[in-house]
Write a protein that holds these residues in place. Structure first.
Motif, mmCIF file in Angstrom:
data_model
loop_
_atom_site.group_PDB
_atom_site.id
_atom_site.type_symbol
_atom_site.label_atom_id
_atom_site.label_comp_id
_atom_site.label_asym_id
_atom_site.label_seq_id
_atom_site.Cartn_x
_atom_site.Cartn_y
_atom_site.Cartn_z
ATOM 1 N N ILE A 192 0.843 -1.199 0.000
ATOM 2 C CA ILE A 192 0.000 0.000 0.000
ATOM 3 C C ILE A 192 0.877 1.246 0.000
ATOM 4 C CG2 ILE A 192 -1.602 1.355 1.407
ATOM 5 C CD1 ILE A 192 -2.939 -1.247 2.223
ATOM 6 N N ASN A 193 1.977 1.231 0.760
ATOM 7 C CA ASN A 193 2.890 2.376 0.772
ATOM 8 C C ASN A 193 3.432 2.649 -0.624
ATOM 9 O OD1 ASN A 193 2.743 3.117 3.467
ATOM 10 N ND2 ASN A 193 4.271 1.583 4.095
ATOM 11 N N VAL A 194 3.803 1.585 -1.308
ATOM 12 C CA VAL A 194 4.323 1.744 -2.666
ATOM 13 C C VAL A 194 3.250 2.338 -3.575
ATOM 14 C CG1 VAL A 194 5.174 0.518 -4.700
ATOM 15 C CG2 VAL A 194 5.991 -0.118 -2.416
ATOM 16 N N THR A 195 2.028 1.827 -3.465
ATOM 17 C CA THR A 195 0.946 2.300 -4.320
ATOM 18 C C THR A 195 0.618 3.763 -4.029
ATOM 19 O OG1 THR A 195 0.004 0.073 -4.393
ATOM 20 C CG2 THR A 195 -1.423 1.878 -5.064
ATOM 21 N N LEU A 196 0.605 4.140 -2.753
ATOM 22 C CA LEU A 196 0.286 5.521 -2.412
ATOM 23 C C LEU A 196 1.356 6.495 -2.919
ATOM 24 C CD1 LEU A 196 -1.197 5.186 1.192
ATOM 25 C CD2 LEU A 196 -2.380 5.964 -0.866
ATOM 26 N N ARG A 197 2.595 6.043 -2.969
ATOM 27 C CA ARG A 197 3.642 6.915 -3.508
ATOM 28 C C ARG A 197 3.436 7.174 -4.992
ATOM 29 N NH1 ARG A 197 7.145 3.971 0.116
ATOM 30 N NH2 ARG A 197 7.791 2.575 -1.586
ATOM 31 N N ARG A 198 2.663 6.288 -5.657
ATOM 32 C CA ARG A 198 2.395 6.465 -7.093
ATOM 33 C C ARG A 198 0.932 6.805 -7.345
ATOM 34 N NH1 ARG A 198 4.983 0.628 -8.876
ATOM 35 N NH2 ARG A 198 7.111 0.955 -8.098
ATOM 36 N N SER A 199 0.307 7.464 -6.408
ATOM 37 C CA SER A 199 -1.152 7.612 -6.435
ATOM 38 C C SER A 199 -1.641 8.842 -7.168
ATOM 39 C CB SER A 199 -1.676 7.650 -5.006
ATOM 40 O OG SER A 199 -1.152 8.783 -4.321
ATOM 41 N N GLY A 200 -0.800 9.444 -7.972
ATOM 42 C CA GLY A 200 -1.217 10.681 -8.610
ATOM 43 C C GLY A 200 -2.443 10.533 -9.484
ATOM 44 N N ASN A 201 -2.630 9.371 -10.139
ATOM 45 C CA ASN A 201 -3.747 9.186 -11.063
ATOM 46 C C ASN A 201 -4.944 8.497 -10.416
ATOM 47 O OD1 ASN A 201 -2.247 10.320 -13.178
ATOM 48 N ND2 ASN A 201 -1.307 8.328 -13.654
ATOM 49 N N LEU A 202 -4.870 8.193 -9.106
ATOM 50 C CA LEU A 202 -5.956 7.488 -8.443
ATOM 51 C C LEU A 202 -6.997 8.479 -7.935
ATOM 52 C CD1 LEU A 202 -3.934 4.873 -6.345
ATOM 53 C CD2 LEU A 202 -5.072 4.544 -8.553
ATOM 54 N N ASP A 203 -8.271 8.072 -7.948
ATOM 55 C CA ASP A 203 -9.332 8.960 -7.463
ATOM 56 C C ASP A 203 -9.264 9.063 -5.943
ATOM 57 O OD1 ASP A 203 -10.510 6.663 -6.430
ATOM 58 O OD2 ASP A 203 -12.057 6.543 -7.973
ATOM 59 N N VAL A 204 -10.039 10.003 -5.408
ATOM 60 C CA VAL A 204 -9.994 10.277 -3.979
ATOM 61 C C VAL A 204 -10.486 9.083 -3.172
ATOM 62 C CG1 VAL A 204 -10.874 11.796 -2.160
ATOM 63 C CG2 VAL A 204 -10.260 12.762 -4.386
ATOM 64 N N TYR A 205 -11.537 8.409 -3.672
ATOM 65 C CA TYR A 205 -12.029 7.208 -2.985
ATOM 66 C C TYR A 205 -10.883 6.235 -2.722
ATOM 67 C CZ TYR A 205 -17.099 7.945 -3.585
ATOM 68 O OH TYR A 205 -18.396 8.393 -3.520
ATOM 69 N N THR A 206 -10.109 5.969 -3.783
ATOM 70 C CA THR A 206 -9.060 4.969 -3.689
ATOM 71 C C THR A 206 -7.945 5.430 -2.762
ATOM 72 O OG1 THR A 206 -9.553 4.217 -5.935
ATOM 73 C CG2 THR A 206 -7.404 3.605 -5.015
ATOM 74 N N GLN A 207 -7.525 6.698 -2.895
ATOM 75 C CA GLN A 207 -6.453 7.192 -2.034
ATOM 76 C C GLN A 207 -6.882 7.160 -0.559
ATOM 77 O OE1 GLN A 207 -4.249 10.739 -3.388
ATOM 78 N NE2 GLN A 207 -5.474 10.648 -5.278
ATOM 79 N N ALA A 208 -8.100 7.587 -0.286
ATOM 80 C CA ALA A 208 -8.575 7.575 1.100
ATOM 81 C C ALA A 208 -8.676 6.145 1.636
ATOM 82 C CB ALA A 208 -9.929 8.268 1.181
ATOM 83 N N HIS A 209 -9.157 5.265 0.801
ATOM 84 C CA HIS A 209 -9.292 3.858 1.203
ATOM 85 C C HIS A 209 -7.937 3.260 1.549
ATOM 86 C CE1 HIS A 209 -10.224 -0.402 1.050
ATOM 87 N NE2 HIS A 209 -9.494 -0.564 -0.050
ATOM 88 N N LEU A 210 -6.940 3.499 0.704
ATOM 89 C CA LEU A 210 -5.614 2.934 0.948
ATOM 90 C C LEU A 210 -4.974 3.562 2.192
ATOM 91 C CD1 LEU A 210 -4.226 2.750 -2.706
ATOM 92 C CD2 LEU A 210 -5.117 0.889 -1.298
ATOM 93 N N ALA A 211 -5.132 4.853 2.345
ATOM 94 C CA ALA A 211 -4.529 5.520 3.507
ATOM 95 C C ALA A 211 -5.175 5.030 4.804
ATOM 96 C CB ALA A 211 -4.676 7.036 3.362
ATOM 97 N N GLN A 212 -6.486 4.918 4.812
ATOM 98 C CA GLN A 212 -7.152 4.443 6.025
ATOM 99 C C GLN A 212 -6.773 3.002 6.331
ATOM 100 O OE1 GLN A 212 -11.059 3.009 5.928
ATOM 101 N NE2 GLN A 212 -11.718 4.050 7.800
ATOM 102 N N THR A 213 -6.685 2.157 5.289
ATOM 103 C CA THR A 213 -6.319 0.760 5.505
ATOM 104 C C THR A 213 -4.917 0.670 6.098
ATOM 105 O OG1 THR A 213 -7.717 0.071 3.652
ATOM 106 C CG2 THR A 213 -6.007 -1.461 4.387
ATOM 107 N N ARG A 214 -3.996 1.472 5.578
ATOM 108 C CA ARG A 214 -2.635 1.473 6.126
ATOM 109 C C ARG A 214 -2.646 1.882 7.592
ATOM 110 N NH1 ARG A 214 1.386 5.703 3.488
ATOM 111 N NH2 ARG A 214 -0.189 7.077 4.426
ATOM 112 N N ASP A 215 -3.474 2.872 7.919
ATOM 113 C CA ASP A 215 -3.549 3.335 9.299
ATOM 114 C C ASP A 215 -4.131 2.242 10.207
ATOM 115 O OD1 ASP A 215 -3.356 5.525 11.288
ATOM 116 O OD2 ASP A 215 -5.541 5.299 11.335
ATOM 117 N N ARG A 216 -5.161 1.549 9.751
ATOM 118 C CA ARG A 216 -5.761 0.457 10.535
ATOM 119 C C ARG A 216 -4.746 -0.650 10.786
ATOM 120 N NH1 ARG A 216 -10.566 -1.993 7.657
ATOM 121 N NH2 ARG A 216 -10.820 -3.115 9.621
#
Length: 931
Positions: free
Chosen positions: A895-919
């Motif tokens: 998830i960390n790797v994906t978030l570092r490349r998240s420029g083209n991802l929508d907000v739903y996806t970025q928020a979902h990945l960030a929250q999952t990493r936090d959990r």
């Protein structure tokens, strides 16, 4: 063993005649050589016998205390038979005359609902109970007693003397003696009081459980119905009025005009147990599926198993004992009730006589006959002298069919059988799709939809098999109070309405076959024949065989030459779904049209005559038959074998010897039906509700086949074989098949494109809006909650795969595997699921893409399950807990790797990945819970 001997045994006279009784019991070919006598040791109560002796010494004095016999029965209609009855039609009084020799003697009392309310399991013809009863005199009263026959000893054995004091009988009712005949010395009791003023079947306490509110028996408004007596039986009917008595919690019963009160009629059959009729009990073998009559034997302490078990079977004798194939002296006769529609009688008859082929393997020709009940018949179908196939109208049952039988509890001899068929079954299949998918005002994937229905919790337990699903609505655990019907069986039969409806839906959607067509007639008639054959099998003594559907390969199921010679299934005692050919394959038979090899083998075990003097002497012959159980087509799995969820072949509503292929075909069929629905639009002026009903029925079908596939992961085949039968009891499903199952689930359940429906289809799924008695519209959710439904399906399958039981089995399979044999280990299961569910971040070759709402919900659930393991909220093996910790670490890194490349991802996806990493971070850093 003659009538005199039976009388001596039943009255327990151990004076001068006791030695003769013991000698006759030991010398009789029926009982000689048994582990212990088939006759219970305490047919009479010692207390009752002492009281009887005291009464006889003072009977002249006592008789003067009663009213004159002739005065009591004056102006009554005398009805002579097994018992003499005196019926006062004007007052409703009914007197029963008991002969002195009928005291302390065994009679079979069979109780059946003669009328019902059409819902909640209270159906016309439904069996309530059958019990062994005795009339015992205690001072100036007569007791109706159920003797305890579960504990026995050989007549004359010293331990026999202790049994009547060690284990109590059950005294149900006690009534005063009304008169004693001066010369016959017969006892006269008010039997109307027994039947109408006492709740002998125990219905009142049962109603609170079934209906969810208390109803009380109103004895003042209860009355007698039919009163008949015959030489070997007495047939009586009591009409009970039940009332809520003003209770505020009265249930709403849509089948009634007023839910505050209703009537139930109970038909009673009292009959003599057969004595000295040549019947020989047959010992049971757990490799062959029969219902059994069992008792604990106290005569031989050296036996490994204290229980003696007889199979339940009919008394069949050859006309010519020396002929390899002979008609029976008396065939088993079934009567088709005159309420059965004429157009279905031929199909029903075919289902009954289907078993004659099995009896030929046992040496009997035309062992079963079918006769039609005349329209002007003067006998009652509930009469114990007739075996009937009854047609019962219901309001909400969907139980399809029941096949109870009545058995001599001393020997296992079947004495009577009735088959009950839901009169709405054909209407269900032909037209009413909403009946299958929409019972009441809500929709469900598992179980009935009415929270107070006794099947709701039962079906959830059967389908989920212990899987813990958070927030899954559960119903109150309603107990089924009547022993005449097994609740899980009744619920699975009710669930079968959905299964069998898929045939009609598929024929409509895939082949455009209308309800009124020759092909639909073929479907209906084949279904009825199979249903009747299944229920007749029960009445012959056979239990379910949920391994019976595994006879043919998937590609053979539509080969008519195979299905009509070898059979579609090895046993019609399985719950068989409709056989739907996959796209591109010509449709064969929809249901089995002949009994299978297991059925023929089981009938051979139960009914083949042997030239042996007693049951023990038959054992070598029986074991020779039973040792064939290792043959694949003779595999047997009863109800209890399916509940463990261990063997994927021991299951209901599956088909073929390769369920992975067959279930995948059905998933593809379901997708094809959804596709056809997508192109289908109701004709102008028609409701959209049928679209919703059919869509949901297909959705449930999809879910159930996904659950069938999940059984392969960590699965093992289990057989009831004995040592020397050719294989070990347990054998792991191959790692190849387990991987195939995981891949199929990833593709058809967890994949991003597994569920794709057009807005056009989803916006047509409107429910019916009728609101009146008997139907309540769906209020919430009014729209079809497609996202929630997909998530629930995925959640159940996922938690099933990662349940503590399955993880423990996978761990243990590594210990049980032969050296060098490949296994599906726990790390592979976790890796496969993580890759399939988190493809967007785990697959290094996948390009970054937005994650849909359906995928986000599934991914959150996956993480939640692993976190529960890490925090010790789930009792999983420690290796699984460690792997959960490891996979969460791996997922966080990806998830960390994906978030570092998240420029083209929508907000739903970025928020979902960030929250999952936090959990994940918080879970990995949290203190562990102690067990």
């Amino acid at each position: 063993m003659n009538q005199v001997f039976a009388s001596i045994l039943s009255r327990k006279l151990y004076l001068g005649s006791s030695l003769a009784a013991i000698w006759m019991a030991m010398a009789s070919p029926v009982w000689a050589g048994l582990p212990s006598s088939g006759v219970p040791s305490h047919l009479g109560s010692e207390k009752g016998l002492v009281a009887q002796s005291q009464e006889e010494s003072a009977k002249e004095e006592e008789e003067s205390e009663f009213k004159p016999f002739n005065e009591v029965v004056k102006d009554a209609r005398k009805i002579e038979g097994l018992f003499t009855l005196y019926h006062h039609r004007n007052t409703g009084k009914l007197y029963l005359e008991i002969q002195p020799e009928q005291l302390n003697r065994n009679f079979l009392c069979v109780m059946t609902l003669a009328t019902g309310i059409g819902e909640a399991g209270l159906f016309r013809g439904m069996p309530i109970s059958d019990i062994l009863v005795q009339f015992r005199r205690v001072q100036n009263r007569v007791q109706l007693v159920v003797p305890n026959v579960n504990f026995r000893a050989r007549p004359g054995d010293p331990v026999e003397r202790s049994l009547s004091r060690a284990f109590s009988d059950s005294t149900l009712i006690s009534v005063p003696i009304q008169s004693i005949h001066p010369t016959r010395k017969t006892l006269l009791i008010d039997f109307g009081e027994v039947l109408t003023r006492r709740d002998l079947p125990g219905i009142a306490p049962a109603l609170a459980s079934i209906l969810g509110a208390p109803y009380l028996l109103d004895p003042e408004s209860s009355s007698l119905g039919t009163v008949e007596a015959f030489p070997l039986n007495v047939e009586l009917e009591a009409v009970y009025r039940f009332t809520s008595a003003g209770n505020a919690s009265t249930s709403y019963l849509p089948s009634l005009p007023d839910s505050r009160a209703f009537n139930l009629a109970v038909h009673y059959s009292f009959s003599e147990l057969p004595v000295s009729n040549g019947y020989r009990p047959r010992l049971a073998d757990e490799r062959v599926g029969y219902f059994v009559t069992a008792y604990k034997d106290f005569s031989n302490d050296s036996r490994r198993d204290p229980f003696v078990r007889y199979i339940n079977r009919w008394h069949l004798e050859k006309q010519d004992p020396n002929a390899p194939l002979s008609p029976p002296k008396e065939p088993i006769v079934f009567w088709i009730e005159n309420t059965v529609p004429v157009e279905y009688r031929d199909a029903i008859q075919e289902g009954v006589v289907m078993w004659n082929r099995a009896f030929e393997q046992a040496g009997f020709l035309n062992a079963i006959e079918v006769r039609q009940m005349p329209d002007d018949a003067d006998w009652n179908p509930a009469d114990i002298r007739y075996n009937t196939i009854r047609w019962s109208a219901t309001f909400d049952s969907g139980f399809l069919g029941l096949g109870p039988s009545r058995v001599n509890p001393l020997t296992g001899q079947i004495l009577d059988a009735d088959i009950l068929i839901d009169a709405d079954v054909v209407r269900f299949i032909r037209r009413e799709y909403r009946t299958f998918s929409n019972s009441g005002n809500s929709e469900s994937l598992v179980g009935a939809t009415d929270a107070r229905h006794p099947c709701t919790s039962t079906l959830q337990q059967l389908y989920l098999r212990g899987t813990q699903i958070p927030q899954l609505p559960t119903a109150t655990d309603v107990r089924w109070p009547f022993p005449g019907v097994d609740l899980p069986e009744l619920c699975l039969k009710m669930e079968s309405t959905r299964q069998f409806s898929m045939g009609a839906i598929a024929m409509t959607l895939l082949h455009s076959i209308p309800p009124s067509s020759t092909e639909m007639d073929k479907f209906v008639n084949q279904y009825l024949s199979y249903l009747i054959a299944h229920e007749v099998g029960h009445t012959l003594g056979l239990r379910h065989n949920f391994h019976g559907s595994t006879l043919l390969a998937p590609e053979e199921l539509n080969n008519l030459e195979m299905t009509r010679t070898r059979g579609m299934v090895s046993s019609v005692m399985d719950y068989v779904p409709v056989n739907l050919a996959p796209p591109g394959v010509e449709q064969g038979d929809y249901f089995p049209v002949i009994v299978g090899p297991y059925d023929r083998w089981a009938i051979e075990y139960g009914y083949k005559p042997f030239n042996a003097p007693n049951p023990v002497a038959e054992l070598p012959y029986l074991r020779q038959i039973a040792q064939r159980s290792g043959e694949p087509e003779l595999a047997y799995a009863a109800d209890e074998d399916t509940l463990a969820g261990l063997d994927p072949a021991a299951n209901w509503y599956d088909l073929s010897n390769n369920m992975l292929v067959y279930s995948q075909w059905q998933l593809e069929n379901a997708q094809a039906m959804w596709s056809r629905l997508n192109r289908r639009t109701p004709i102008a002026g028609e409701s959209y509700s049928e679209m919703r009903d059919m869509f949901h029925a297909v959705f449930v079908y999809y879910f159930q086949h996904a659950m069938n596939i999940s059984l392969y992961v960590g699965g093992q085949s289990f057989s009831r074989n004995f040592a020397g039968d050719g294989r070990l009891p347990f054998e792991a499903i191959s790692a190849t098949k387990q991987r195939q199952a995981l891949q199929t689930l990833n593709q058809y359940v967890f994949a991003a494109d597994a569920f794709e429906f057009t807005p056009q289809l989803l916006n047509q799924l409107a429910p019916s809006r009728w609101w009146h008695w008997g139907t309540v519209p769906i209020i919430f959710p009014l729209e079809y909650p497609i996202g929630d439904r997909i998530f629930l399906l995925q959640q159940i399958v996922l938690r099933n795969l990662l349940s503590p039981v399955r993880l423990s089995r996978l761990r243990d399979m590594e210990l049980k595997a032969e050296p060098g044999k490949e296994v599906l280990a726990l790390p592979e299961l976790f890796e496969t699921l993580q890759t399939g569910i988190w493809t967007e971040v785990v697959d290094r070759n996948a390009s970054s893409r937005d994650i849909t709402s359906i995928r986000r919900a599934l991914q959150r659930e996956y993480v939640e399950v692993l976190i529960e393991m890490v925090l010790k909220n789930q009792p999983v093996p420690e290796d699984a807990r460690t792997l959960a910790w490891y996979n969460l670490h791996q997922l966080r890194d990806r998830i960390n790797v994906t978030l570092r490349r998240s420029g083209n991802l929508d907000v739903y996806t970025q928020a979902h990945l960030a929250q999952t990493r936090d959990r994940i971070n918080k879970a990995l850093e949290a203190p562990l819970l102690t067990r």
